[in-house]
Design an enzyme around this catalytic site. Structure first.
Site, mmCIF file in Angstrom:
data_model
loop_
_atom_site.group_PDB
_atom_site.id
_atom_site.type_symbol
_atom_site.label_atom_id
_atom_site.label_comp_id
_atom_site.label_asym_id
_atom_site.label_seq_id
_atom_site.Cartn_x
_atom_site.Cartn_y
_atom_site.Cartn_z
ATOM 1 N N ASP A 57 4.139 -5.055 3.668
ATOM 2 C CA ASP A 57 3.746 -3.789 4.184
ATOM 3 C C ASP A 57 4.359 -3.730 5.763
ATOM 4 O OD1 ASP A 57 2.038 -1.919 5.570
ATOM 5 O OD2 ASP A 57 0.382 -3.265 5.499
ATOM 6 N N ASP A 98 5.609 2.568 7.169
ATOM 7 C CA ASP A 98 4.412 2.424 6.809
ATOM 8 C C ASP A 98 3.356 3.265 5.856
ATOM 9 O OD1 ASP A 98 1.643 0.833 7.032
ATOM 10 O OD2 ASP A 98 1.080 1.705 8.896
ATOM 11 N N GLU A 154 -5.529 1.887 1.900
ATOM 12 C CA GLU A 154 -5.398 0.577 2.825
ATOM 13 C C GLU A 154 -5.485 1.227 4.197
ATOM 14 O OE1 GLU A 154 -3.192 -1.793 5.597
ATOM 15 O OE2 GLU A 154 -3.020 0.080 5.424
ATOM 16 N N GLU A 155 -5.174 2.307 4.736
ATOM 17 C CA GLU A 155 -5.000 2.765 6.057
ATOM 18 C C GLU A 155 -6.620 3.266 6.536
ATOM 19 O OE1 GLU A 155 -2.904 2.373 8.041
ATOM 20 O OE2 GLU A 155 -1.044 2.626 7.125
ATOM 21 N N HIS A 193 0.828 -1.055 0.134
ATOM 22 C CA HIS A 193 0.170 -0.132 0.039
ATOM 23 C C HIS A 193 0.840 1.323 -0.001
ATOM 24 C CE1 HIS A 193 -0.048 1.517 4.375
ATOM 25 N NE2 HIS A 193 0.239 0.103 4.702
ATOM 26 N N HIS A 212 1.900 4.720 12.991
ATOM 27 C CA HIS A 212 0.942 5.619 12.800
ATOM 28 C C HIS A 212 1.067 7.062 13.452
ATOM 29 C CE1 HIS A 212 -2.523 2.603 11.412
ATOM 30 N NE2 HIS A 212 -1.337 2.467 10.728
#
Length: 469
Positions: free
Chosen positions: A297, A233, A265-266, A221, A399
């Site tokens: 990923d 990420d 994707e998130e 992603h 994140h």
């Protein structure tokens, strides 16, 4: 690393992130397209719409002139925006521990005073149902507190399902905070978010040679979370497969290779799901021709482990792992075989379906891939095997805003990219009979190290949606 430097620059120039539906994501797509075209490929862009959500500032709830602690308050995904000061009114709950039907039926609001803030308890029906019933009854805002049962005392971080479900502020609370508000008069609720449908895209490209009836798909992603640049990420996986695609440009292979950079994707694996759904509806033969899918990923975590998806189910039981299509264990064995051949220890991560391989395995496509860890803590055993620090997160910037170019372990990224390239080449040459390939690999691979890790994604709203899928 050169690709990651560009992703970082794109994020820096676009509000610090590369989230789907933002200029930062479009800049990332443009870069990938430009590199692929320069390598001689003819990439295509697959556009789709998706529900975008971003919290512009932390939600707050105040009672008696005092704000509730930040850790007790979390906005619901796809909440409306606004600031409301009004009396708080409990609906269908006395605050006793346990799942509640509070707010699940319109009749629950028979005595509700329009304009008040509805205080509801979690349980029985979806958050979106509770919030929609409250809005229909005239609530100016909605507060939903946790059940208070075992493991359900912390703040509720849920989703209302999509933009437009409600247009008033909807906030989750911890059990203690909700109980405390039962005795309060007026509360002030402030939510500032963006909640709307937006456009985004997948990028797809395939080699000009190889049997299209035996297509090997490779994906990562491309989007970040709105909170940061997402260089681990998942700039790491995106950069790795871009470098591999460039290195294979013009190479003749026995099987067709198709690379994918997924959007959204998130927000819940939406890009890969859109791709699979589109093939299922409009090109089922193309879907049937996908021999296997390889997913990358997060493969540059700063406190990394060399983890392979547990495709044969030997490390994680069915209570954790999704059902693995036949052949997924062969893919796992191929990765372990590579690491063993270069003298590197490898462990396993749960085959949970919580990344972009999920939509593929749901259609019976064998899958596998690599992962270097997210917010989970590295064990002492893993630190002895892989290096790094025990008791510390694999990626302590998971994140978060600090997931930037400094968040990458260059050595780990190199090891994982080499493994990805080796296995992609292996299956580009032959996918073979899965049982025959499995037997062959088991005779040459080094024993897998019994080091495992949950392939979890952490406690952001997007992650909560993933876990609920």
């Amino acid at each position: 690393m050169a690709h990651l430097e560009v992703f970082q620059a794109v994020a820096h120039a676009n509000d610090g992130n590369r989230a789907s539906g933002t200029p930062g994501y479009r800049g990332s797509v443009d870069y990938v397209l430009g590199r692929l075209r320069a390598a001689g490929y003819a990439p295509r862009v697959q556009n789709f719409s998706f529900p975008f959500f971003r919290e512009l500032s932390p939600a707050t709830v105040s009672a008696g002139g005092r704000p509730l602690p930040a850790e007790d308050v979390a906005v619901m995904s796809y909440s409306g925006s606004g600031t409301v000061s009004a009396p708080v009114q409990a609906v269908g709950t006395t605050g006793e521990p346990g799942a509640s039907t509070s707010g699940c039926e319109a009749e629950d609001f028979a005595d509700f005073q329009a304009g008040n803030v509805a205080l509801l308890q979690r349980g029985t029906c979806a958050f979106g149902v509770k919030a929609a019933n409250a809005q229909a009854a005239g609530a100016s805002a909605v507060l939903i507190f946790n059940t208070g049962g075992p493991g359900e005392e912390g703040v509720v971080a849920g989703t209302l399902g999509g933009p437009g479900a409600v247009n008033i502020p909807v906030v989750g609370l911890s059990y203690a905070a909700g109980r405390a508000l039962l005795a309060e008069g007026e509360v002030t609720v402030t939510v500032q978010v963006i909640s709307e449908q937006r456009e985004t895209s997948n990028v797809l490209v395939e080699t000009g040679t190889g049997n299209p009836e035996r297509t090997v798909m490779v994906g990562a992603h491309l989007d970040s979370v709105p909170e940061g640049a997402g260089i681990n990420d998942n700039g790491s996986g995106s950069a790795a497969i871009l470098a591999i695609a460039e290195s294979l440009a013009g190479t003749e292979t026995e099987n067709r290779l198709r690379f994918a950079w997924w959007g959204a994707e998130e927000f819940g694996l939406l890009g890969s799901q859109h791709y699979v759904d589109d093939l299922k509806a409009n090109a089922p033969a193309t879907l049937a021709a996908i021999a296997l899918y390889l997913n990358f990923d997060m493969i540059g975590s700063p406190n990394y482990g060399r983890f392979v998806y547990d495709g044969d189910g030997s490390a994680f039981g069915p209570e954790v792992s999704a059902e693995a299509p036949e052949g997924s264990g062969v893919i796992e064995a191929a990765f372990h075989a590579h690491f063993g051949s270069v003298g590197l220890a490898s462990g396993e991560t749960e085959f949970s379906g919580r990344s972009d391989y999920g939509p593929f395995i749901a259609e019976g496509v064998p899958a596998g891939g690599l992962f270097t860890g997210a917010e989970g803590l590295k064990t002492a055993e893993q630190a002895a095997l892989f290096g790094g620090r025990a008791g510390v997160g694999y990626d302590f910037c998971y994140h978060a805003q600090c997931d930037d170019i400094a968040n990458i372990d260059v050595q780990g990224l190199g090891e994982m990219t080499d493994a990805a390239a080796a296995v992609i080449r292996r299956f580009a040459t032959s996918t073979g009979d899965v049982e025959a390939v499995g037997r062959q690999l088991r005779t040459v691979m080094a024993p897998a190290v019994p080091a495992t890790v949950d392939q979890g994604h952490g406690p952001s709203n997007a992650a909560q949606e993933k876990s609920e899928r």
